[in-house]
Scaffold this motif. Sequence first.
Motif, PDB file in Angstrom:
ATOM      1  N   GLN A  35     -69.604  76.208  60.992  1.00 39.03           N
ATOM      2  CA  GLN A  35     -68.473  76.864  61.635  1.00 39.03           C
ATOM      3  C   GLN A  35     -67.747  75.829  62.499  1.00 39.03           C
ATOM      4  O   GLN A  35     -68.338  75.213  63.385  1.00 39.03           O
ATOM      5  CB  GLN A  35     -68.932  78.036  62.515  1.00 39.03           C
ATOM      6  CG  GLN A  35     -69.632  79.150  61.762  1.00 39.03           C
ATOM      7  CD  GLN A  35     -68.694  79.993  60.916  1.00 39.03           C
ATOM      8  OE1 GLN A  35     -67.495  80.056  61.178  1.00 39.03           O
ATOM      9  NE2 GLN A  35     -69.243  80.657  59.909  1.00 39.03           N
ATOM     10  N   LEU A  36     -66.460  75.657  62.233  1.00 39.85           N
ATOM     11  CA  LEU A  36     -65.625  74.750  63.012  1.00 39.85           C
ATOM     12  C   LEU A  36     -64.889  75.582  64.051  1.00 39.85           C
ATOM     13  O   LEU A  36     -64.023  76.397  63.714  1.00 39.85           O
ATOM     14  CB  LEU A  36     -64.638  74.025  62.095  1.00 39.85           C
ATOM     15  CG  LEU A  36     -63.705  72.993  62.736  1.00 39.85           C
ATOM     16  CD1 LEU A  36     -64.515  71.868  63.381  1.00 39.85           C
ATOM     17  CD2 LEU A  36     -62.748  72.420  61.681  1.00 39.85           C
ATOM     18  N   VAL A  37     -65.259  75.414  65.310  1.00 43.34           N
ATOM     19  CA  VAL A  37     -64.761  76.265  66.389  1.00 43.34           C
ATOM     20  C   VAL A  37     -63.781  75.474  67.265  1.00 43.34           C
ATOM     21  O   VAL A  37     -64.121  74.411  67.792  1.00 43.34           O
ATOM     22  CB  VAL A  37     -65.923  76.787  67.261  1.00 43.34           C
ATOM     23  CG1 VAL A  37     -65.396  77.660  68.400  1.00 43.34           C
ATOM     24  CG2 VAL A  37     -66.916  77.563  66.404  1.00 43.34           C
ATOM     25  N   GLY A  38     -62.577  76.002  67.407  1.00 42.22           N
ATOM     26  CA  GLY A  38     -61.573  75.400  68.273  1.00 42.22           C
ATOM     27  C   GLY A  38     -61.360  76.250  69.512  1.00 42.22           C
ATOM     28  O   GLY A  38     -61.310  77.473  69.432  1.00 42.22           O
ATOM     29  N   ILE A  39     -61.221  75.592  70.672  1.00 40.70           N
ATOM     30  CA  ILE A  39     -61.011  76.293  71.940  1.00 40.70           C
ATOM     31  C   ILE A  39     -59.788  75.705  72.631  1.00 40.70           C
ATOM     32  O   ILE A  39     -59.709  74.486  72.842  1.00 40.70           O
ATOM     33  CB  ILE A  39     -62.232  76.156  72.863  1.00 40.70           C
ATOM     34  CG1 ILE A  39     -63.477  76.728  72.181  1.00 40.70           C
ATOM     35  CG2 ILE A  39     -61.990  76.844  74.204  1.00 40.70           C
ATOM     36  CD1 ILE A  39     -64.758  76.416  72.925  1.00 40.70           C
ATOM     37  N   VAL A  91     -67.433  68.684  48.011  1.00 41.74           N
ATOM     38  CA  VAL A  91     -66.366  67.942  48.680  1.00 41.74           C
ATOM     39  C   VAL A  91     -66.651  66.446  48.628  1.00 41.74           C
ATOM     40  O   VAL A  91     -67.735  66.008  48.237  1.00 41.74           O
ATOM     41  CB  VAL A  91     -66.238  68.371  50.159  1.00 41.74           C
ATOM     42  CG1 VAL A  91     -65.933  69.866  50.284  1.00 41.74           C
ATOM     43  CG2 VAL A  91     -67.500  68.015  50.948  1.00 41.74           C
ATOM     44  N   ALA A  92     -65.662  65.681  49.059  1.00 40.00           N
ATOM     45  CA  ALA A  92     -65.832  64.236  49.184  1.00 40.00           C
ATOM     46  C   ALA A  92     -66.475  63.924  50.530  1.00 40.00           C
ATOM     47  O   ALA A  92     -65.939  64.292  51.577  1.00 40.00           O
ATOM     48  CB  ALA A  92     -64.479  63.533  49.065  1.00 40.00           C
ATOM     49  N   ILE A  93     -67.627  63.266  50.485  1.00 38.98           N
ATOM     50  CA  ILE A  93     -68.293  62.828  51.706  1.00 38.98           C
ATOM     51  C   ILE A  93     -68.068  61.330  51.843  1.00 38.98           C
ATOM     52  O   ILE A  93     -68.474  60.564  50.957  1.00 38.98           O
ATOM     53  CB  ILE A  93     -69.796  63.147  51.661  1.00 38.98           C
ATOM     54  CG1 ILE A  93     -70.002  64.668  51.578  1.00 38.98           C
ATOM     55  CG2 ILE A  93     -70.514  62.571  52.875  1.00 38.98           C
ATOM     56  CD1 ILE A  93     -71.452  65.069  51.485  1.00 38.98           C
ATOM     57  N   MET A 132     -66.046  67.271  57.357  1.00 35.06           N
ATOM     58  CA  MET A 132     -65.236  68.408  57.783  1.00 35.06           C
ATOM     59  C   MET A 132     -63.787  67.987  57.999  1.00 35.06           C
ATOM     60  O   MET A 132     -62.850  68.709  57.632  1.00 35.06           O
ATOM     61  CB  MET A 132     -65.811  69.004  59.063  1.00 35.06           C
ATOM     62  CG  MET A 132     -65.154  70.306  59.488  1.00 35.06           C
ATOM     63  SD  MET A 132     -65.380  71.657  58.302  1.00 35.06           S
ATOM     64  CE  MET A 132     -67.142  71.960  58.450  1.00 35.06           C
ATOM     65  N   ALA A 133     -63.587  66.810  58.578  1.00 31.76           N
ATOM     66  CA  ALA A 133     -62.230  66.311  58.792  1.00 31.76           C
ATOM     67  C   ALA A 133     -61.535  66.053  57.460  1.00 31.76           C
ATOM     68  O   ALA A 133     -60.336  66.313  57.303  1.00 31.76           O
ATOM     69  CB  ALA A 133     -62.267  65.032  59.635  1.00 31.76           C
ATOM     70  N   LYS A 134     -62.290  65.543  56.489  1.00 34.77           N
ATOM     71  CA  LYS A 134     -61.737  65.270  55.159  1.00 34.77           C
ATOM     72  C   LYS A 134     -61.273  66.562  54.495  1.00 34.77           C
ATOM     73  O   LYS A 134     -60.242  66.601  53.817  1.00 34.77           O
ATOM     74  CB  LYS A 134     -62.810  64.600  54.304  1.00 34.77           C
ATOM     75  CG  LYS A 134     -62.339  64.123  52.935  1.00 34.77           C
ATOM     76  CD  LYS A 134     -61.618  62.810  53.038  1.00 34.77           C
ATOM     77  CE  LYS A 134     -61.331  62.237  51.661  1.00 34.77           C
ATOM     78  NZ  LYS A 134     -60.527  60.993  51.736  1.00 34.77           N
ATOM     79  N   ARG A 179     -56.708  72.906  54.205  1.00 30.10           N
ATOM     80  CA  ARG A 179     -55.727  72.070  54.908  1.00 30.10           C
ATOM     81  C   ARG A 179     -54.706  72.909  55.661  1.00 30.10           C
ATOM     82  O   ARG A 179     -54.284  72.561  56.763  1.00 30.10           O
ATOM     83  CB  ARG A 179     -55.030  71.155  53.890  1.00 30.10           C
ATOM     84  CG  ARG A 179     -55.874  69.980  53.453  1.00 30.10           C
ATOM     85  CD  ARG A 179     -55.927  68.948  54.549  1.00 30.10           C
ATOM     86  NE  ARG A 179     -56.839  67.855  54.241  1.00 30.10           N
ATOM     87  CZ  ARG A 179     -56.785  66.671  54.833  1.00 30.10           C
ATOM     88  NH1 ARG A 179     -55.856  66.441  55.744  1.00 30.10           N
ATOM     89  NH2 ARG A 179     -57.651  65.740  54.531  1.00 30.10           N
ATOM     90  N   ARG A 180     -54.308  74.033  55.057  1.00 25.97           N
ATOM     91  CA  ARG A 180     -53.349  74.915  55.741  1.00 25.97           C
ATOM     92  C   ARG A 180     -53.953  75.490  57.018  1.00 25.97           C
ATOM     93  O   ARG A 180     -53.296  75.533  58.062  1.00 25.97           O
ATOM     94  CB  ARG A 180     -52.928  76.056  54.814  1.00 25.97           C
ATOM     95  CG  ARG A 180     -51.959  75.660  53.709  1.00 25.97           C
ATOM     96  CD  ARG A 180     -51.283  76.883  53.100  1.00 25.97           C
ATOM     97  NE  ARG A 180     -52.241  77.842  52.557  1.00 25.97           N
ATOM     98  CZ  ARG A 180     -52.700  77.813  51.310  1.00 25.97           C
ATOM     99  NH1 ARG A 180     -52.293  76.857  50.474  1.00 25.97           N
ATOM    100  NH2 ARG A 180     -53.565  78.726  50.885  1.00 25.97           N
ATOM    101  N   LEU A 181     -55.203  75.918  56.923  1.00 27.10           N
ATOM    102  CA  LEU A 181     -55.864  76.470  58.100  1.00 27.10           C
ATOM    103  C   LEU A 181     -56.009  75.416  59.191  1.00 27.10           C
ATOM    104  O   LEU A 181     -55.767  75.684  60.371  1.00 27.10           O
ATOM    105  CB  LEU A 181     -57.238  77.022  57.717  1.00 27.10           C
ATOM    106  CG  LEU A 181     -57.257  78.250  56.813  1.00 27.10           C
ATOM    107  CD1 LEU A 181     -58.689  78.591  56.417  1.00 27.10           C
ATOM    108  CD2 LEU A 181     -56.592  79.429  57.492  1.00 27.10           C
TER     109      LEU A 181
END
Length: 305
Positions: free
Chosen positions: A80-84, A102-104, A128-130, A290-292
């Motif tokens: 889970q990628l959580v932004g605050i 995915v590409a690692i 995750m950034a990729k 990418r949109r998210l």
Amino acid sequence: MSRPTGGLARALRLGVLAIVLMGAAVVVPDSSVQPADVELVRIKRAGGVSVGPDVIWILAVGSDARPGEDMLHSRGDALQLVGINTKTDAATAIGVPRDSWVAIPGHGMEKINAALYFGGPSAMAGAMAKLTGVSPDYVMVTRFPFFENMIDDIGGIEVRNPRAFTDPYLKRDGFKSGRIHLGGYDAMAFSRIRKSLPGGDFDRSANQQRTLRGIHARIRSQADRPGFIERGVMTVLKHLSTDLGPAELYELAQAVAQVEPGKITTCVIGGRIGAVGGQSVVFPDVAQARRLGSAARADATLKGC
């Protein structure tokens, strides 16, 4: 740094508890796992991916490490990628199915959960950034056998379940649809079951996000009860290891504590299930990911999923 007192001390305790419970919420370890550990690691950005100055991104990862194994170099589980947003007190969570193909960086195409095994938290953050275009500031890796006890300690949580479902192994009598109360065991089962859900890993990730919401809401509603925060924090801190200094941990804790429940948005990256080399994988919708990421990067808010 001087010792925080009064309201500041309460905010710190609440925030630390919230951070670790949110991490615990997405970790549903097997019953054979005995150690209970939490690692909160700061990630140094390599550049190329920027976020808004008011937004903190935390990647919560469940480690499936067994006793004696290095939890920071095992396969990851729930992601889970959580932004605050520290300015607006909004937050968002982007769920990623653990079998996403995915590409690692440095290892070609693999399941995204293998990034932790290959290169630890920094590789997990890179993968995750990729995928999303958002580079986490921190990675929280957890191995939490006492997840059930922790949920029980805070009096259980409430979640809104969109559909009734059962599981012959974890929950034979099942979960009814609507607003339901979950104790420790039920919270574990609710977050772990996937095979009986129509969307499999996608629906499980969404249920993990519902658990996050339930934990955050419970902490907010019970924080003023005498001893509530203290009991939770004392249990949590026994298992927390971090490279953050006191000031940085305090700032991070305060950001989590101030999130307003009505400003939390969530989404799970979609895709399709397929196979590579005989193994089942998820082919994620990279365009959607990418949109998210682009939509939430600057303000930790998603308008729709």
